[in-house]
Scaffold this motif. Structure first.
Motif, short mmCIF file in Angstrom:
data_model
loop_
_atom_site.label_atom_id
_atom_site.label_comp_id
_atom_site.label_asym_id
_atom_site.label_seq_id
_atom_site.Cartn_x
_atom_site.Cartn_y
_atom_site.Cartn_z
N LEU A 58 61.33 51.54 -36.43
CA LEU A 58 60.28 52.23 -35.66
C LEU A 58 59.01 52.40 -36.49
N ARG A 59 59.21 52.74 -37.77
CA ARG A 59 58.05 52.88 -38.67
C ARG A 59 57.32 51.54 -38.79
N ASP A 60 58.13 50.48 -38.86
CA ASP A 60 57.57 49.13 -38.97
C ASP A 60 56.78 48.78 -37.69
N THR A 61 57.33 49.14 -36.54
CA THR A 61 56.64 48.89 -35.26
C THR A 61 55.31 49.63 -35.24
N GLU A 62 55.33 50.90 -35.69
CA GLU A 62 54.11 51.71 -35.70
C GLU A 62 53.08 51.09 -36.64
N TYR A 116 49.38 49.55 -35.81
CA TYR A 116 48.18 50.04 -36.51
C TYR A 116 47.41 48.87 -37.13
N LEU A 117 48.14 47.97 -37.78
CA LEU A 117 47.49 46.86 -38.47
C LEU A 117 46.86 45.85 -37.50
N LEU A 118 47.33 45.86 -36.26
CA LEU A 118 46.75 45.00 -35.23
C LEU A 118 45.24 45.23 -35.14
N TYR A 119 44.84 46.47 -35.39
CA TYR A 119 43.42 46.83 -35.28
C TYR A 119 42.59 46.34 -36.47
N PHE A 120 43.27 45.79 -37.48
CA PHE A 120 42.55 45.23 -38.63
C PHE A 120 42.59 43.71 -38.62
N GLU A 121 43.22 43.14 -37.58
CA GLU A 121 43.32 41.68 -37.50
C GLU A 121 42.01 41.04 -37.08
N ASP A 122 41.07 41.86 -36.61
CA ASP A 122 39.82 41.30 -36.06
C ASP A 122 38.82 40.84 -37.12
N GLY A 123 39.05 41.21 -38.38
CA GLY A 123 38.17 40.76 -39.47
C GLY A 123 36.83 41.48 -39.54
N ILE A 124 36.61 42.46 -38.67
CA ILE A 124 35.30 43.14 -38.65
C ILE A 124 35.06 43.93 -39.95
N ALA A 125 36.11 44.58 -40.44
CA ALA A 125 35.98 45.33 -41.70
C ALA A 125 35.66 44.37 -42.84
N ASP A 126 36.27 43.19 -42.80
CA ASP A 126 36.04 42.19 -43.84
C ASP A 126 34.59 41.70 -43.80
N ILE A 127 34.11 41.44 -42.58
CA ILE A 127 32.72 40.94 -42.43
C ILE A 127 31.73 42.00 -42.93
N ALA A 128 31.94 43.26 -42.49
CA ALA A 128 31.02 44.34 -42.90
C ALA A 128 31.04 44.51 -44.42
N GLY A 129 32.24 44.59 -44.99
CA GLY A 129 32.36 44.76 -46.45
C GLY A 129 31.80 43.57 -47.20
N GLY A 130 32.10 42.38 -46.69
CA GLY A 130 31.63 41.15 -47.33
C GLY A 130 30.11 41.06 -47.33
N LEU A 131 29.50 41.44 -46.20
CA LEU A 131 28.03 41.38 -46.11
C LEU A 131 27.36 42.36 -47.07
N VAL A 132 27.98 43.54 -47.22
CA VAL A 132 27.43 44.53 -48.16
C VAL A 132 27.39 43.92 -49.56
N VAL A 133 28.50 43.30 -49.95
CA VAL A 133 28.58 42.70 -51.29
C VAL A 133 27.62 41.51 -51.40
N LEU A 134 27.58 40.71 -50.35
CA LEU A 134 26.69 39.53 -50.34
C LEU A 134 25.23 39.96 -50.52
N LEU A 135 24.80 40.95 -49.74
CA LEU A 135 23.39 41.41 -49.83
C LEU A 135 23.11 42.03 -51.20
N PHE A 136 24.11 42.73 -51.72
CA PHE A 136 23.94 43.34 -53.05
C PHE A 136 23.74 42.24 -54.09
#
Lengths: 197, 108
Positions: A6-10, A14-34
């Motif tokens: 059940l913990r694994d299902t939960e 939860y991780l399904l919401y990180f599969e979209d790559g949006i956090a990666d793009i935002a973080g990556g762009l911050v580093v790129l611009l820096f």
């Protein structure tokens, strides 16, 4: 079906919401611009380098929620998320303060940014930036961010080891993270089309 | 306890399995709602792999027995229909897990 299952299902939900790559793009762009800001010694890029973070929630609302739905996690998970956001906010504020100090240096008030960057302080910036990615990995349990932390830190370390303009390896690290994010986003869009009514 | 008494108890565990939950699609729905506080229809479609029509009919069944409830909420000023397990549903799911574990144990 055990508690662990059940913990694994939960966790998978939860991780399904990180599969979209949006956090990666935002973080990556911050580093790129820096990195580009350092490379071109441009204070404008430094000022705006955090702006990709502003698009994080709007993009989540427009891209992620219509595709995988809206969910309220268990109170335990919600507490953990709130705590993580507070810790990240504090870490972000500290990083921003560090950035302001460096920015003031551009104008030559205390020190020249280029000189400052050429010194070992580069590693301090690298450590702070890498720590932010590592924090995301720890607090939000998204393991690929550990890899990003290592990548970002190596971007700051390279100028000490090779003859290369400071900023360029950082921009390459940021660009790589952004590209990974874009690939994740493309895969997410294909895997989860908006369900028809 | 004799072997025969044991077998009878094991059979009891199987008999006690809640048939509403025992259906695979409904078991998926109950599991997904058990691990969160509430979720909308799209969330359940994604995580269970059920089609809209299929999910809808199973949801109706679970709602009829009082295992789930539908709540209307406003998220960022937009109305969202959320689904969640009732206390009765949570208890039934825990009971189902217990009986299933006993039934599986008996076959070992």
């Amino acid at each position: 079906m055990s508690e662990a299952d059940l913990r694994d299902t939960e966790r998978r939900t939860y991780l399904l919401y990180f599969e979209d790559g949006i956090a990666d793009i935002a973080g990556g762009l911050v580093v790129l611009l820096f990195g580009l800001g350092m490379f071109f010694d441009s204070s404008t890029l430094f000022i705006f380098n955090w702006m990709p973070l502003l698009f994080f929630w709007p993009l989540k609302r427009v891209i992620t929620v219509p595709r995988i739905g809206y969910v309220k996690f268990s109170p335990e998970r919600q507490r953990r998320i709130s705590k993580s956001m507070i810790i990240l906010f504090i870490a972000g504020t500290l990083s921003l303060l560090l950035g302001v100090v460096a920015y003031l240096g551009v104008e030559g008030a205390a020190f020249n940014l280029q000189d400052f960057m050429m010194e070992y302080s580069l590693l301090l910036f690298g450590a702070v930036m890498a720590a932010a990615f590592a924090l995301i990995a720890i607090l939000f349990e998204v393991k690929r961010f550990y890899g990003y932390a290592a990548l970002v830190f190596s971007g700051w370390l390279v100028p000490y080891l090779l003859v290369v303009e400071p900023g360029l390896p950082v921009a390459v690290a940021g660009g790589t993270i952004t590209l990974i994010g874009l690939a994740l986003l493309a895969s997410f869009l294909v895997k989860y089309p908006v369900p028809s009514e | 306890m004799s072997r025969r008494e044991n077998t009878e108890n094991d059979m009891d565990a199987i008999d006690r399995l809640d048939r509403v939950i025992h259906e695979p699609a409904r078991l998926k729905i109950m599991t997904q709602l058990y691990v969160v506080e509430s979720g909308d229809f799209v969330y359940l479609m994604r995580t269970t792999g059920l089609t809209r029509g299929n999910l809808s009919s199973h949801m109706t069944k679970l709602e009829e027995v009082g295992y789930i409830e539908v709540i209307k909420e406003f998220v960022e000023r937009k109305p969202v229909t959320m689904l969640r397990l009732t206390d009765k549903g949570r208890t039934a799911f825990l009971e189902y897990r217990k009986n299933m574990a006993q039934a599986i144990e008996s076959t070992d």
